[in-house]
Motif scaffolding. Sequence first.
Motif, mmCIF file in Angstrom:
data_model
loop_
_atom_site.group_PDB
_atom_site.id
_atom_site.type_symbol
_atom_site.label_atom_id
_atom_site.label_comp_id
_atom_site.label_asym_id
_atom_site.label_seq_id
_atom_site.Cartn_x
_atom_site.Cartn_y
_atom_site.Cartn_z
ATOM 1 N N ILE A 29 8.027 9.494 -6.974
ATOM 2 C CA ILE A 29 6.727 8.822 -7.047
ATOM 3 C C ILE A 29 6.183 8.584 -5.648
ATOM 4 O O ILE A 29 4.997 8.827 -5.377
ATOM 5 C CB ILE A 29 6.855 7.492 -7.813
ATOM 6 N N ALA A 30 7.036 8.117 -4.740
ATOM 7 C CA ALA A 30 6.614 7.877 -3.360
ATOM 8 C C ALA A 30 6.106 9.159 -2.714
ATOM 9 O O ALA A 30 5.087 9.166 -2.006
ATOM 10 C CB ALA A 30 7.779 7.291 -2.558
ATOM 11 N N ASP A 32 4.876 11.897 -4.247
ATOM 12 C CA ASP A 32 3.641 12.375 -4.874
ATOM 13 C C ASP A 32 2.419 11.575 -4.436
ATOM 14 O O ASP A 32 1.319 12.131 -4.297
ATOM 15 C CB ASP A 32 3.768 12.309 -6.390
ATOM 16 N N PHE A 33 2.589 10.272 -4.229
ATOM 17 C CA PHE A 33 1.456 9.423 -3.859
ATOM 18 C C PHE A 33 1.382 9.177 -2.353
ATOM 19 O O PHE A 33 0.536 8.412 -1.897
ATOM 20 C CB PHE A 33 1.539 8.090 -4.610
ATOM 21 N N ASP A 34 2.291 9.817 -1.613
ATOM 22 C CA ASP A 34 2.306 9.704 -0.151
ATOM 23 C C ASP A 34 2.405 8.251 0.306
ATOM 24 O O ASP A 34 1.642 7.784 1.157
ATOM 25 C CB ASP A 34 1.057 10.359 0.445
ATOM 26 N N VAL A 35 3.326 7.527 -0.282
ATOM 27 C CA VAL A 35 3.609 6.148 0.108
ATOM 28 C C VAL A 35 5.100 6.038 0.392
ATOM 29 O O VAL A 35 5.880 6.934 0.053
ATOM 30 C CB VAL A 35 3.200 5.127 -0.985
ATOM 31 N N SER A 36 5.506 4.947 1.020
ATOM 32 C CA SER A 36 6.927 4.747 1.298
ATOM 33 C C SER A 36 7.669 4.385 0.011
ATOM 34 O O SER A 36 7.063 3.938 -0.971
ATOM 35 C CB SER A 36 7.110 3.633 2.331
ATOM 36 N N VAL A 37 8.983 4.571 0.046
ATOM 37 C CA VAL A 37 9.796 4.190 -1.111
ATOM 38 C C VAL A 37 9.687 2.685 -1.349
ATOM 39 O O VAL A 37 9.660 2.217 -2.488
ATOM 40 C CB VAL A 37 11.264 4.611 -0.913
ATOM 41 N N GLY A 85 -0.768 6.212 -16.690
ATOM 42 C CA GLY A 85 0.127 6.309 -15.536
ATOM 43 C C GLY A 85 0.589 7.728 -15.283
ATOM 44 O O GLY A 85 0.765 8.138 -14.125
ATOM 45 N N ALA A 86 0.788 8.507 -16.344
ATOM 46 C CA ALA A 86 1.266 9.882 -16.186
ATOM 47 C C ALA A 86 0.215 10.818 -15.618
ATOM 48 O O ALA A 86 0.555 11.807 -14.958
ATOM 49 C CB ALA A 86 1.756 10.417 -17.536
ATOM 50 N N VAL A 87 -1.068 10.529 -15.856
ATOM 51 C CA VAL A 87 -2.126 11.464 -15.440
ATOM 52 C C VAL A 87 -2.860 11.014 -14.178
ATOM 53 O O VAL A 87 -3.584 11.811 -13.576
ATOM 54 C CB VAL A 87 -3.153 11.674 -16.575
ATOM 55 N N THR A 88 -2.675 9.781 -13.745
ATOM 56 C CA THR A 88 -3.445 9.294 -12.608
ATOM 57 C C THR A 88 -2.969 9.915 -11.294
ATOM 58 O O THR A 88 -1.807 10.304 -11.154
ATOM 59 C CB THR A 88 -3.359 7.760 -12.509
ATOM 60 N N THR A 89 -3.888 9.998 -10.359
ATOM 61 C CA THR A 89 -3.548 10.449 -8.996
ATOM 62 C C THR A 89 -3.706 9.310 -7.992
ATOM 63 O O THR A 89 -3.617 9.532 -6.791
ATOM 64 C CB THR A 89 -4.464 11.620 -8.585
ATOM 65 N N SER A 90 -3.926 8.106 -8.489
ATOM 66 C CA SER A 90 -4.127 6.931 -7.637
ATOM 67 C C SER A 90 -2.951 5.973 -7.790
ATOM 68 O O SER A 90 -2.618 5.563 -8.907
ATOM 69 C CB SER A 90 -5.431 6.219 -8.002
ATOM 70 N N PHE A 91 -2.346 5.606 -6.668
ATOM 71 C CA PHE A 91 -1.233 4.659 -6.730
ATOM 72 C C PHE A 91 -1.707 3.295 -7.216
ATOM 73 O O PHE A 91 -0.970 2.601 -7.922
ATOM 74 C CB PHE A 91 -0.572 4.524 -5.358
ATOM 75 N N VAL A 92 -2.908 2.909 -6.854
ATOM 76 C CA VAL A 92 -3.455 1.623 -7.300
ATOM 77 C C VAL A 92 -3.566 1.600 -8.818
ATOM 78 O O VAL A 92 -3.220 0.601 -9.466
ATOM 79 C CB VAL A 92 -4.825 1.357 -6.639
ATOM 80 N N VAL A 93 -4.047 2.703 -9.392
ATOM 81 C CA VAL A 93 -4.159 2.778 -10.847
ATOM 82 C C VAL A 93 -2.770 2.736 -11.478
ATOM 83 O O VAL A 93 -2.551 2.055 -12.485
ATOM 84 C CB VAL A 93 -4.913 4.050 -11.272
ATOM 85 N N LEU A 94 -1.814 3.463 -10.895
ATOM 86 C CA LEU A 94 -0.449 3.449 -11.414
ATOM 87 C C LEU A 94 0.119 2.028 -11.384
ATOM 88 O O LEU A 94 0.757 1.582 -12.351
ATOM 89 C CB LEU A 94 0.437 4.390 -10.603
#
Length: 394
Positions: A29-30, A32-37, A85-94
């Motif tokens: 998940i980290a 795919d959304f380019d965020v830290s673990v 959650g499965a289709v979103t591309t936004s971490f905020v939405v997730l």
Amino acid sequence: MPFPLYLLALVVFAMGTSEFMLAGLLPDIASDFDVSVGTAGTLTSAFAIGMIVGAPLMAALARNWPGRTSLLGFVLVFSAAHVVGAVTTSFVVLFATRVVAAVANAGFLAVALTTAARLVPPSSKGRALAVLLSGTTVATIAGVPGGSLLGTMFGWQATFWAVAVVCLPAALGILRGIPTRPGQSDEADGPALRSEVAQLRSPRLILVMLLGALVNAATFGSFTFLAPLVTDDAGMTRPWISVVLVLFGAGSFAGVTLAGRLSDQRPGAVIAVGGPLLLIGWPALAVLAEQQIAFLALVFVQGALSFAVGSTLITRVLYEASGAPTMAGAYATAALNAGAAVGPLIAAATLGTVGNRGPLWASGCLVLVALLAALSFRDVLATARNSGGAPVTP
């Protein structure tokens, strides 16, 4: 036990899988959304917060709705949150979907606990609770490892889709199998919300909620950080992590099943025997972590003891809150999830000073506090009786 209880347990299985599955999905998940673990890990906190807030809030909102309507609505919202959650591309939405899913989960569990108590005789609440919690324990045995494998093979989104799909037959089962108003009179004819909330002034209710939260904090404090113990301290390879999680889940299933047969009429015996053994077990697991056979055996035993004692205490919440028929499940859910949220935070604080075994020592301390509190207020517990006449003490 009535068949509708098993339909509710199926939903609890899906929801339990969702609650715990992120442990094996966070790196992907980290990425795919380019965020830290660490940032991805806030999804776990979002779920915990949603559970704690959602239980009393949703129970209060749904208290005058037909039980079947409430349960079905919560399941459909929970499923929809996983689809988004499965289709979103936004971490905020997730992140938002995790909060929504948790609120729906908490609302479902709060209403399900109340519904389960009404589907059985007044003296069988413990057995009904055991059936429901078996959904959570089976999630740790099969759902979480299966979800992790599914995520590895097809991407983390596949696990979200799987949880959403599992909810659909359960929703149909609820629609067809759960009575509109199971067992007791219409909730609207019951006590007012203010009267139900006033039950929280009961010392016995507050005490059993506190004890349940402490034991659950100990359970999830260590469960959350079992993986590094397996690979570092016990010296096992990574595939053994799933084996250890399954062992803990199998133990928890055995424990909650045993407690379900004893917690209605002999709860004091479960606590008096299981509590001290649980207290000894966590430090023993820390000391014997390098002994692989002993480590594996103790993981199973601690899973069994944790859920036997914990589910018995949560059953006592339902009994002590019998004067709050629509909110009792919310109080039990809040106690469960307060422990699940606080325990890992306390355990995490020990990692930097004590190391991987710190959470085990922290769990031992939490159980010790619970037992000291029970001992200090034993007079309160000794006088506690439920609506079916079963005493807390043996």
